[in-house]
Scaffold this motif. Sequence first.
Motif, mmCIF file in Angstrom:
data_model
loop_
_atom_site.group_PDB
_atom_site.id
_atom_site.type_symbol
_atom_site.label_atom_id
_atom_site.label_comp_id
_atom_site.label_asym_id
_atom_site.label_seq_id
_atom_site.Cartn_x
_atom_site.Cartn_y
_atom_site.Cartn_z
ATOM 1 N N TYR A 1 -12.528 -9.541 0.148
ATOM 2 C CA TYR A 1 -11.221 -8.959 0.426
ATOM 3 C C TYR A 1 -10.278 -9.989 1.025
ATOM 4 C CZ TYR A 1 -13.769 -4.611 -0.231
ATOM 5 O OH TYR A 1 -14.540 -3.611 -0.770
ATOM 6 N N PHE B 1 -5.922 -7.166 3.988
ATOM 7 C CA PHE B 1 -6.530 -5.891 3.605
ATOM 8 C C PHE B 1 -7.675 -5.562 4.556
ATOM 9 C CE2 PHE B 1 -9.583 -3.286 1.302
ATOM 10 C CZ PHE B 1 -8.776 -2.326 0.708
ATOM 11 N N TYR B 2 -8.498 -6.542 4.840
ATOM 12 C CA TYR B 2 -9.655 -6.330 5.723
ATOM 13 C C TYR B 2 -9.197 -5.896 7.116
ATOM 14 C CZ TYR B 2 -14.472 -7.108 7.252
ATOM 15 O OH TYR B 2 -15.753 -6.937 7.707
ATOM 16 N N GLU C 1 -6.175 -4.482 7.903
ATOM 17 C CA GLU C 1 -5.402 -3.242 7.882
ATOM 18 C C GLU C 1 -6.218 -2.024 7.479
ATOM 19 O OE1 GLU C 1 -2.285 -4.294 5.232
ATOM 20 O OE2 GLU C 1 -1.432 -5.791 6.621
ATOM 21 N N GLN C 2 -7.368 -2.228 6.871
ATOM 22 C CA GLN C 2 -8.206 -1.124 6.395
ATOM 23 C C GLN C 2 -9.519 -1.046 7.185
ATOM 24 O OE1 GLN C 2 -7.129 1.015 4.120
ATOM 25 N NE2 GLN C 2 -5.238 -0.125 3.747
ATOM 26 N N SER D 1 -3.713 -10.589 -2.724
ATOM 27 C CA SER D 1 -4.955 -9.847 -2.965
ATOM 28 C C SER D 1 -6.152 -10.781 -2.922
ATOM 29 C CB SER D 1 -4.898 -9.151 -4.331
ATOM 30 O OG SER D 1 -6.106 -8.458 -4.603
ATOM 31 N N GLU E 1 -7.862 -3.479 -3.945
ATOM 32 C CA GLU E 1 -6.688 -3.844 -3.152
ATOM 33 C C GLU E 1 -5.378 -3.490 -3.835
ATOM 34 O OE1 GLU E 1 -6.414 -7.350 -0.868
ATOM 35 O OE2 GLU E 1 -8.552 -7.809 -0.975
ATOM 36 N N GLN E 2 -5.331 -3.638 -5.162
ATOM 37 C CA GLN E 2 -4.106 -3.382 -5.921
ATOM 38 C C GLN E 2 -4.423 -2.504 -7.140
ATOM 39 O OE1 GLN E 2 -1.077 -4.209 -5.116
ATOM 40 N NE2 GLN E 2 -1.408 -5.641 -3.441
#
Length: 271
Positions: free
Chosen positions: A152, A156-157, A159-160, A241, A248-249
């Motif tokens: 990732y 992303f890592y 925020e998720q 990404s 992710e997208q």
Amino acid sequence: MASFDFQGKSIYYEEYGQGKPLLVLNGIMMSCKSWAEFVEPFSQSNRLILLDFLDQGRSARMDGPYDQAIQAEVTLALLDHLGIDRACVLGISYGGEVALRFAIGHPQRVERLMLFNTTARTGPWLGDIGDAWNLASGDADAYYLTTIPVIYSPAFYREQQDWMAKRRETLRPVFGDPNFIQPMIRLTNSARSYDVTDRLGEIQAPTLIVSCQQDYLTPMEEQQLLHQRIPNSHYVVIPGSGHASMYEQPMLFAALALGFCNTSKAEYHIT
């Protein structure tokens, strides 16, 4: 949801919808289940075909080491089993490697080729990453920490984190199960000698090559090599990404794949 026999081994696949065939080939840790969120858009105008490779998902397990090339023959056998002469073929990561092998060995069977986060070779970088996965395979947490964060993007890592925490809890028992880990070791090792660099010029199908800006497993330079060597190829970069572009997208992933597969013209003469 069905299966067919390949050299005495049961191969699992799924079919949805009608129209131009779209065959999707899994990344190394994936299975047909991984595409659940994509079944509806991918089958809206297409005959969607999902496949579990040998040692993946609900397909049969292998008894010992093998070469990744056998997965391309599984792919051919599936199309023969379904009576499909030509298909759009989408592969991500390991599945993209198999797609490249298939497009080189059976060019007449590929109408369009779509390669996400894919490389033409297992070089020293990717080879050592695979060795690290195998070395961590005796400990579920070590295996998770070695394999998952790097696929990732850092944003992303970060925020998720709630999603990642749930994913870790889901994967911990899986990564501690020898029935998953031993096939994963074989799958990883099956690509150790993979290198189709010198044969990329043989690919005949119009090809979409997609990089992700923060892919640390198969960096952008690997897709740039594909673009340089594959005739009639088109290159796109997804900004921000990581390697798992479908997660992710997802909307962009689907738009790129479906647009490239289904656009009616492959050649445009602008005057």
